[in-house]
Design an enzyme around this catalytic site. Structure first.
Site, PDB file in Angstrom:
ATOM      1  CB  CYS B  85     -65.713  -4.744   2.174  1.00 10.26           C
ATOM      2  SG  CYS B  85     -66.223  -4.553   0.469  1.00 10.26           S
ATOM      3  CG  HIS B 194     -61.494  -2.326   2.071  1.00 10.02           C
ATOM      4  ND1 HIS B 194     -61.519  -3.695   2.204  1.00 10.02           N
ATOM      5  CD2 HIS B 194     -62.477  -2.021   1.206  1.00 10.02           C
ATOM      6  CE1 HIS B 194     -62.469  -4.207   1.445  1.00 10.02           C
ATOM      7  NE2 HIS B 194     -63.074  -3.211   0.823  1.00 10.02           N
ATOM      8  CD  GLU B 196     -58.984  -4.382   4.658  1.00 10.69           C
ATOM      9  OE1 GLU B 196     -59.531  -3.446   5.263  1.00 10.69           O
ATOM     10  OE2 GLU B 196     -59.539  -4.982   3.709  1.00 10.69           O
TER      11      GLU B 196
END
Lengths: 81, 222
Positions: B85, B194, B196
């Site tokens: 990002c 994302h 994560e």
């Protein structure tokens, strides 16, 4: 004292969604003159005295390095009295 | 094996990135934007957020943070580097990856679970996936539209450097539905969604994102 102005615009081929949104808002307010709108950034840099060609070249270097992203933007440097 | 996670002022996702690294079985080292030392890490993650308030352009100020000088050298030397990002935006501003991320074409900030197709599993961060595999991970950004000139796009396509594409409707106007790309060497990867935030189903929509963090482990062991 002089003012150096750096104008930064998105390259013509890069979509400018903000400009498109402004362009769509104008006729809603009765302003029907605009065929299209592009939105950019303006930097005003004050310096002491009149700028030398070397100083202007330095500003252009700064514009290329930081103020504009040459991948998607173009810039112009000019002096305003 | 140590993976560095960088925190800039305004970074949001450093803790989730660190958790993902730990979850994948690797040691995390926190790196601060003002560090001029990489503390012996073997790979680096630039997490998401709004570094330096997104002032000027997303990633434009972070790109000149002291830690970035070392990171750019390390990446040019082959160290695995993942930008997620805002981290992707920093990598583009640092010219470690081509192109730029611009305002989403509909102007809205997007926050949703997004389906992606993995299109390259040769990079340091995607080897745990198979080509054509579909994954679902969160997408949350305001400036995620990948733009580049025609020649760059043609090169990315012909060299197989697009690592993931959006599946279904193009969420942000990215050229050729690009969600992530890699450099020629395959060690630097930028990804807009994302991974994560999707490493287990307790905290994320899926565990599909974990593969990015196990991939780098494999790359480092090699």
């Amino acid at each position: 004292m002089a003012k150096i102005v750096v104008d930064v615009m998105l390259k013509p081929e890069i979509l400018d969604p903000q400009g498109v949104a402004v362009s769509a808002a104008l006729p809603r307010l009765g302003f029907t003159f605009a065929k299209s709108v592009r939105q950019g950034k303006r930097f005003e840099i004050e310096i002491d005295g009149d700028p030398t060609p070397a100083q202007l070249a330095e500003v252009a270097k700064a514009a290329e390095t930081l103020l504009a992203n040459p991948v998607i933007e173009t810039f112009t440097v000019r002096v305003e009295k | 094996m140590k993976v560095g996670v960088v925190t800039f002022p305004g970074t949001l996702d450093d803790r989730d990135a660190a958790r993902a690294v730990t979850h994948a079985g690797t040691t995390v080292i926190s790196l601060w934007h003002n560090d001029a030392d990489l503390k012996g890490v073997d790979a680096i993650i630039l997490p998401g957020g709004f570094s330096y308030g997104d002032y000027l352009r997303c990633g434009a100020i972070s790109r000149f943070a002291p830690v970035m000088e070392k990171i750019i050298d390390a990446a040019n030397g082959g160290m695995p580097l993942l930008g997620i990002c805002n981290g992707f935006q920093v990598l583009c501003e640092a010219h470690l990856l081509p192109g730029a991320l611009t305002r989403n074409h509909e102007l809205h900030f997007l926050c949703r679970d997004q389906k992606l197709e993995i299109t390259n599993n040769q990079s340091a961060w995607t080897s745990s996936y198979s080509v054509g595999q579909e994954i679902v991970i969160p997408l949350k950004n305001g400036e995620g539209s990948f733009q580049c000139d025609d020649a760059t796009l043609a090169a990315l396509e012909s060299e197989g450097r697009i690592i993931a594409r959006y599946v279904g409707e193009n969420p942000n106007g990215s050229r050729n539905k690009i969600a992530g790309i890699t450099n020629e060497r395959g060690n630097v990867v930028g990804l807009m969604p994302h991974p994560e935030h999707a490493i287990d189903t307790l905290t994320g929509p899926t565990a599909d994102g974990l593969g990015f963090f196990t991939s780098v482990l494999k790359a480092l062991v090699k």
